[in-house]
Design an enzyme around this catalytic site. Structure first.
Site, PDB file in Angstrom:
ATOM      1  N   TYR A  47      29.142   0.093  10.897  1.00 26.98           N
ATOM      2  CA  TYR A  47      29.371  -1.349  10.686  1.00 26.98           C
ATOM      3  C   TYR A  47      29.476  -2.160  11.977  1.00 26.98           C
ATOM      4  CZ  TYR A  47      31.118   0.991   6.479  1.00 26.98           C
ATOM      5  OH  TYR A  47      31.264   1.813   5.401  1.00 26.98           O
TER       6      TYR A  47
ATOM      7  N   MET B 221      32.584   4.822  11.718  1.00 29.57           N
ATOM      8  CA  MET B 221      32.431   3.495  11.137  1.00 29.57           C
ATOM      9  C   MET B 221      32.282   2.412  12.199  1.00 29.57           C
ATOM     10  SD  MET B 221      36.235   2.896   9.632  1.00 29.57           S
ATOM     11  CE  MET B 221      35.652   1.447   8.792  1.00 29.57           C
TER      12      MET B 221
ATOM     13  N   LEU C 119      30.596  -4.099   6.199  1.00 27.47           N
ATOM     14  CA  LEU C 119      31.495  -3.213   5.442  1.00 27.47           C
ATOM     15  C   LEU C 119      31.472  -3.562   3.941  1.00 27.47           C
ATOM     16  CD1 LEU C 119      34.736  -2.043   7.057  1.00 27.47           C
ATOM     17  CD2 LEU C 119      34.833  -2.698   4.706  1.00 27.47           C
TER      18      LEU C 119
ATOM     19  N   GLU D 111      48.622  -1.576  11.877  1.00 27.23           N
ATOM     20  CA  GLU D 111      49.330  -1.257  10.631  1.00 27.23           C
ATOM     21  C   GLU D 111      50.537  -0.342  10.868  1.00 27.23           C
ATOM     22  OE1 GLU D 111      46.668  -0.022   7.563  1.00 27.23           O
ATOM     23  OE2 GLU D 111      48.315   0.476   6.208  1.00 27.23           O
TER      24      GLU D 111
ATOM     25  N   ASP E 105      42.257   5.588  18.443  1.00 25.13           N
ATOM     26  CA  ASP E 105      43.028   4.420  18.002  1.00 25.13           C
ATOM     27  C   ASP E 105      42.146   3.410  17.288  1.00 25.13           C
ATOM     28  OD1 ASP E 105      45.706   4.821  18.638  1.00 25.13           O
ATOM     29  OD2 ASP E 105      45.294   4.503  20.768  1.00 25.13           O
TER      30      ASP E 105
HETATM   31  C1  LIG Z   1      39.103   8.422   7.149  1.00 20.58           C
HETATM   32  C2  LIG Z   1      39.204   7.177   7.271  1.00 20.58           C
HETATM   33  C3  LIG Z   1      38.837   6.144   6.300  1.00 20.58           C
HETATM   34  C4  LIG Z   1      38.561   6.205   4.924  1.00 20.58           C
HETATM   35  C5  LIG Z   1      38.551   7.415   4.013  1.00 20.58           C
HETATM   36  C6  LIG Z   1      38.291   4.870   4.504  1.00 20.58           C
HETATM   37  C7  LIG Z   1      37.981   4.503   3.203  1.00 20.58           C
HETATM   38  C8  LIG Z   1      37.911   3.204   2.762  1.00 20.58           C
HETATM   39  N1  LIG Z   1      38.094   2.039   3.498  1.00 20.58           N
HETATM   40  C9  LIG Z   1      37.943   0.938   2.702  1.00 20.58           C
HETATM   41  C10 LIG Z   1      38.027  -0.408   3.093  1.00 20.58           C
HETATM   42  C11 LIG Z   1      38.237  -0.904   4.411  1.00 20.58           C
HETATM   43  N2  LIG Z   1      38.482  -0.136   5.517  1.00 20.58           N
HETATM   44  C12 LIG Z   1      38.631  -0.961   6.605  1.00 20.58           C
HETATM   45  C13 LIG Z   1      38.885  -0.603   7.916  1.00 20.58           C
HETATM   46  C14 LIG Z   1      39.014   0.719   8.348  1.00 20.58           C
HETATM   47  N3  LIG Z   1      38.861   1.852   7.588  1.00 20.58           N
HETATM   48  C15 LIG Z   1      39.074   2.970   8.371  1.00 20.58           C
HETATM   49  C16 LIG Z   1      38.997   4.310   7.993  1.00 20.58           C
HETATM   50  C17 LIG Z   1      38.736   4.772   6.691  1.00 20.58           C
HETATM   51  N4  LIG Z   1      38.380   4.049   5.589  1.00 20.58           N
HETATM   52  C18 LIG Z   1      39.352   2.489   9.694  1.00 20.58           C
HETATM   53  C19 LIG Z   1      39.600   3.371  10.870  1.00 20.58           C
HETATM   54  C20 LIG Z   1      39.310   1.103   9.691  1.00 20.58           C
HETATM   55  C21 LIG Z   1      39.570   0.163  10.859  1.00 20.58           C
HETATM   56  C22 LIG Z   1      38.455   0.115  11.859  1.00 20.58           C
HETATM   57  C23 LIG Z   1      38.946  -0.163  13.277  1.00 20.58           C
HETATM   58  O1  LIG Z   1      39.929  -0.803  13.511  1.00 20.58           O
HETATM   59  O2  LIG Z   1      38.276   0.249  14.235  1.00 20.58           O
HETATM   60  C24 LIG Z   1      38.463  -2.308   6.189  1.00 20.58           C
HETATM   61  C25 LIG Z   1      38.447  -3.525   7.119  1.00 20.58           C
HETATM   62  C26 LIG Z   1      39.787  -4.005   7.478  1.00 20.58           C
HETATM   63  C27 LIG Z   1      40.370  -4.810   6.336  1.00 20.58           C
HETATM   64  O3  LIG Z   1      39.688  -5.727   5.850  1.00 20.58           O
HETATM   65  O4  LIG Z   1      41.475  -4.480   5.928  1.00 20.58           O
HETATM   66  C28 LIG Z   1      38.238  -2.280   4.813  1.00 20.58           C
HETATM   67  C29 LIG Z   1      37.992  -3.442   3.898  1.00 20.58           C
HETATM   68  C30 LIG Z   1      37.622   1.429   1.399  1.00 20.58           C
HETATM   69  C31 LIG Z   1      37.368   0.537   0.207  1.00 20.58           C
HETATM   70  C32 LIG Z   1      37.608   2.819   1.450  1.00 20.58           C
HETATM   71  C33 LIG Z   1      37.315   3.822   0.400  1.00 20.58           C
HETATM   72  C34 LIG Z   1      36.461   3.698  -0.561  1.00 20.58           C
HETATM   73 FE   FE2 Z   2      38.742   1.904   5.481  1.00 21.56          FE
END
Ligand SMILES: C=CC1=C(C)c2cc3[nH]c(cc4nc(cc5[nH]c(cc1n2)c(C)c5CCC(=O)O)C(CCC(=O)O)=C4C)c(C)c3C=C
Ligand code: FE2
Ligand code: FES
Length: 424
Positions: free
Chosen positions: A148, A58, A74, A344, A337
């Site tokens: 993204y 991502m 995103l 979190e 990381d």
């Molecule tokens: C295996 C990992 C992940 C899954 C499955 C996943 C599903 C998922 N995420 C969102 C919404 C958001 N995710 C955000 C950040 C974020 N997501 C992951 C991993 C997974 N997401 C990571 C590692 C990160 C952080 C990226 C980084 O720091 O490098 C965010 C943005 C942050 C925020 O606004 O809180 C959102 C929004 C959905 C809706 C979803 C499943 C459908």
């Molecule tokens: Fe996520």
């Protein structure tokens, strides 16, 4: 049957794509891009290489200034967050509103996400190993394609073309997901994006037109939740952290495997991720001889709808109330990381929910672990030798999938098998 008209469309399309190149086609073995003449990358003598190894993930904002762009992309992703017919308005609105909060979080973890640094390092180190263990596909060239953040899939695809892959030269590229467990919202979304840019940059330009000759031959490593090397890398990191507890407390530490949650709508659509995450956890526990009590818990819910639980933060609070203060958090669905570990888990769950109790600790992410990088090389080598375009499992759509993007993407990647066979 997995796909609609189970792969026959793809089969027809891909078996009929190699007639002589049209005179008008720009796709010749030496061709011009802008002012530069691009020459096909050179193979090692006796090798079928070069092979592009494209790490998909991502991505994350490298600086706090990039947070808004990251969130905008995103919240525009219909495979991750479907917001209905007004996505183009609602998405940017939510992204704008969320930016200051998320900027603050990235500021607190050092000003940006380390994911690019780790992805580039892991890909480069893996390719060095592969050059030795898989000389028949050498040289292996490392690439990173984020969904993204920079380097975006579009830019990496253009880079592949500029480096002489595809565009008439043919050449082989492997899309290697860096999510060990498959979800349609993560790996599925990255593959849909890759397929979109493949179509735009190298595909048919109109209906009925034949595929241009010499496009990139793609294959996909789409999941590896229980690979022995991945399991070993996690187990070693867990053992290292457990060794830091006093010996008399060690056997009673509860292992809390924590994975990013999914909305229940995605779970109920039949997404494979929850069961694949559970497979990783179980394999790691088997490697640890089931010596510790453990739970799989879920973190990072966003928005008001129901998500898969139990939540990591609630679990820590509830066990603390019950007098259990030794808990080891293990991020199990991400290999480097990111904000979910550094902010979190470390700041919110350990710092606030557990009030900084010294018994609640976190296992280091895999990041630059040599055991992990060796595992990546092993997964890649097995894939390259298999001659398969993707796993058999990838051709099966979720029972409640209605996405035309998923269908077309799966047909395309599964259909690449014939391309690989032809090249073998
Ligand atoms: C295996 C990992 C992940 C899954 C499955 C996943 C599903 C998922 N995420 C969102 C919404 C958001 N995710 C955000 C950040 C974020 N997501 C992951 C991993 C997974 N997401 C990571 C590692 C990160 C952080 C990226 C980084 O720091 O490098 C965010 C943005 C942050 C925020 O606004 O809180 C959102 C929004 C959905 C809706 C979803 C499943 C459908
Ligand atoms: Fe996520
Ligand atoms: S949503 Fe899972 S295959 Fe389309």
């Amino acid at each position: 049957m997995a796909l609609r008209a189970p792969l026959t469309r793809a089969a027809k399309r891909t078996t009929s794509i190699t007639p002589a190149t049209s005179v008008l086609s720009p796709y010749t073995s030496q061709w011009r891009r802008g002012n530069a003449t691009v020459v096909a990358p050179q193979a090692t003598p006796g090798s079928k290489g070069p092979t592009a190894m494209v790490f998909m993930n991502m991505g994350g904002p490298a600086t706090t200034d990039e947070v808004h762009g990251f969130l905008s992309m995103l919240f525009a992703d219909k495979d991750l967050i479907p917001l209905g017919p007004f996505q183009n308005y609602i998405g940017p609105y939510i992204a704008r509103r969320r930016t200051p909060k998320i900027q603050k979080q990235y500021a607190e973890i050092g000003g940006g996400s380390p994911i690019r640094k780790w992805s580039e390092y892991q890909a480069a180190e893996m390719c060095k190993i592969l050059d030795k263990t898989s000389p028949e596909t050498a040289p292996h060239k490392p690439y990173v394609a984020f969904r993204y953040a920079n380097p975006l899939t579009e830019d990496t695809y253009k880079q592949l073309l500029a480096d002489g892959f595809g565009g008439g030269n043919g050449g082989r590229a492997v899309a290697f997901t860096q999510y060990p467990q498959y979800s349609c919202s993560t790996t599925g979304s990255s593959l849909n994006e890759l397929w979109k840019w493949r179509t735009r940059l190298e595909g048919k330009r109109s209906t009925g037109e034949i595929e241009p000759e010499g496009s990139i031959k793609w294959s996909v490593i789409d999941r590896w939740p229980a690979h022995a090397g991945l399991v070993e890398a996690f187990a070693q990191h867990i053992e290292k952290k457990l060794a830091e507890y006093p010996p008399e407390r060690r056997d009673n530490v509860i292992l809390l495997f924590s994975a990013h949650s999914l909305p229940m709508t995605v779970v109920n659509r039949g997404d494979p991720y929850p069961s694949e995450v559970a497979a990783t956890v179980y394999a790691v526990m088997q490697r640890l001889a089931m010596k510790y009590k453990y739970r799989l818990v879920w973190q990072s819910q966003v928005g008001p709808q129901p998500w898969l639980g139990a939540q990591t933060s609630d679990t820590v609070k509830e066990y603390m109330k019950k007098g259990q203060t030794d808990m080891l958090l293990i991020p199990i669905a991400f290999t480097s990381d990111h904000i979910e570990t550094l902010y979190e888990l470390d700041k919110e769950v350990i710092g606030e929910d557990a009030e900084g109790h010294e018994g609640v600790r976190r296992v280091d992410s895999l990041n630059g672990s040599p055991v992990f990088i060796k595992a990546l090389a092993d997964i890649a080598k097995t894939h390259l030798q298999s001659g398969k375009a993707c796993s058999h499992q990838m051709t099966l759509r979720c029972p409640k999938c209605t996405s035309e993007r998923c269908l077309a993407q799966k047909e395309f990647f599964a259909g690449q098998s014939q391309q690989l066979e032809a090249a073998a």
